[in-house]
Design a protein around this motif. Structure first.
Motif, PDB file in Angstrom:
ATOM      1  N   UNK A  55      -2.262   1.105   3.089  1.00 39.94           N
ATOM      2  CA  UNK A  55      -1.098   1.335   3.950  1.00 39.94           C
ATOM      3  C   UNK A  55      -1.557   1.559   5.391  1.00 39.94           C
ATOM      4  N   UNK A  56      -2.538   2.436   5.594  1.00 32.63           N
ATOM      5  CA  UNK A  56      -3.005   2.699   6.953  1.00 32.63           C
ATOM      6  C   UNK A  56      -3.633   1.456   7.591  1.00 32.63           C
ATOM      7  N   UNK A  57      -4.410   0.728   6.818  1.00 35.76           N
ATOM      8  CA  UNK A  57      -5.032  -0.487   7.342  1.00 35.76           C
ATOM      9  C   UNK A  57      -3.976  -1.527   7.697  1.00 35.76           C
ATOM     10  N   UNK A  58      -2.996  -1.697   6.818  1.00 36.50           N
ATOM     11  CA  UNK A  58      -1.923  -2.655   7.094  1.00 36.50           C
ATOM     12  C   UNK A  58      -1.116  -2.282   8.307  1.00 36.50           C
ATOM     13  N   UNK A  59      -0.822  -0.992   8.490  1.00 40.23           N
ATOM     14  CA  UNK A  59      -0.066  -0.546   9.655  1.00 40.23           C
ATOM     15  C   UNK A  59      -0.883  -0.773  10.935  1.00 40.23           C
ATOM     16  N   UNK A  74      -7.485   9.040 -14.192  1.00 39.24           N
ATOM     17  CA  UNK A  74      -7.914   8.788 -12.819  1.00 39.24           C
ATOM     18  C   UNK A  74      -7.244   7.557 -12.199  1.00 39.24           C
ATOM     19  N   UNK A  75      -6.637   6.735 -12.990  1.00 41.73           N
ATOM     20  CA  UNK A  75      -6.024   5.505 -12.458  1.00 41.73           C
ATOM     21  C   UNK A  75      -4.922   5.819 -11.440  1.00 41.73           C
ATOM     22  N   UNK A  76      -3.972   6.738 -11.731  1.00 43.51           N
ATOM     23  CA  UNK A  76      -2.976   7.042 -10.694  1.00 43.51           C
ATOM     24  C   UNK A  76      -3.600   7.653  -9.438  1.00 43.51           C
ATOM     25  N   UNK A  77      -4.641   8.453  -9.608  1.00 41.34           N
ATOM     26  CA  UNK A  77      -5.305   9.027  -8.450  1.00 41.34           C
ATOM     27  C   UNK A  77      -5.997   7.947  -7.624  1.00 41.34           C
ATOM     28  N   UNK A  78      -6.596   6.979  -8.292  1.00 37.63           N
ATOM     29  CA  UNK A  78      -7.220   5.858  -7.583  1.00 37.63           C
ATOM     30  C   UNK A  78      -6.162   5.034  -6.853  1.00 37.63           C
ATOM     31  N   UNK A  79      -5.001   4.828  -7.480  1.00 38.57           N
ATOM     32  CA  UNK A  79      -3.905   4.108  -6.817  1.00 38.57           C
ATOM     33  C   UNK A  79      -3.427   4.885  -5.586  1.00 38.57           C
ATOM     34  N   UNK A  80      -3.412   6.202  -5.690  1.00 33.99           N
ATOM     35  CA  UNK A  80      -3.008   7.044  -4.574  1.00 33.99           C
ATOM     36  C   UNK A  80      -3.955   6.850  -3.388  1.00 33.99           C
ATOM     37  N   UNK A  81      -5.247   6.927  -3.656  1.00 40.17           N
ATOM     38  CA  UNK A  81      -6.239   6.821  -2.580  1.00 40.17           C
ATOM     39  C   UNK A  81      -6.290   5.398  -2.012  1.00 40.17           C
ATOM     40  N   UNK A 115       0.817  -1.209   0.000  1.00 42.85           N
ATOM     41  CA  UNK A 115       0.000   0.000   0.000  1.00 42.85           C
ATOM     42  C   UNK A 115       0.848   1.255   0.000  1.00 42.85           C
ATOM     43  N   UNK A 116       1.950   1.233   0.749  1.00 46.88           N
ATOM     44  CA  UNK A 116       2.836   2.397   0.756  1.00 46.88           C
ATOM     45  C   UNK A 116       3.446   2.624  -0.627  1.00 46.88           C
ATOM     46  N   UNK A 117       3.887   1.540  -1.265  1.00 42.73           N
ATOM     47  CA  UNK A 117       4.451   1.678  -2.613  1.00 42.73           C
ATOM     48  C   UNK A 117       3.399   2.168  -3.597  1.00 42.73           C
ATOM     49  N   UNK A 118       2.196   1.617  -3.504  1.00 44.71           N
ATOM     50  CA  UNK A 118       1.126   2.047  -4.399  1.00 44.71           C
ATOM     51  C   UNK A 118       0.772   3.513  -4.134  1.00 44.71           C
TER      52      UNK A 118
END
Length: 117
Positions: free
Chosen positions: A110-114, A97-104, A65-68
């Motif tokens: 990342x937050x959920x995994x942490x 919108x694909x990079x923006x979706x990857x960002x979100x 998630x952090x990398x994405x």
């Protein structure tokens, strides 16, 4: 944060035993029975020396998630600044919108995994 590699583990074990003894004395007070103090110290020592409960699956999800998230941010910025505005953000789903979706999604993963690792 402790992991599978902890340098100078011998000093950490010594510090854990002293912390456990201090916590037991603090909890029971100065006039405590020596056997009860020893039992309480052993309980705190077992807590400190126990293996941390981690979940490797959520750890990998957090890293992914952090990398994405970072790649989504970089590619979103390049796509937006390349054209001077934010094209493709009107109407139906487009490639902009694909990079923006990857960002979100990466940030949420990342937050959920942490949180769950």
């Amino acid at each position: 944060a402790r992991s599978f590699y902890t340098p100078r583990r011998d000093l950490l074990t010594l510090a854990n035993s002293r912390i456990a003894a201090y916590l037991a004395r603090t909890k029971l007070g100065n006039g405590a029975d020596p056997s009860e103090l020893e039992r309480e110290t052993a309980r705190f020592t077992s807590i400190y020396n126990g293996a941390p409960a981690t979940n490797e699956g959520w750890y990998l999800a957090a890293v992914g998630g952090f990398l994405m998230w970072t790649l989504g941010a970089v590619f979103s910025l390049f796509r937006i600044f390349k054209s001077g505005a934010a094209p493709g953000f009107k109407g139906k789903f487009s490639r902009a919108r694909i990079p923006l979706a990857c960002f979100v999604l990466g940030y949420a993963l990342w937050l959920t995994g942490m949180f769950l690792a």
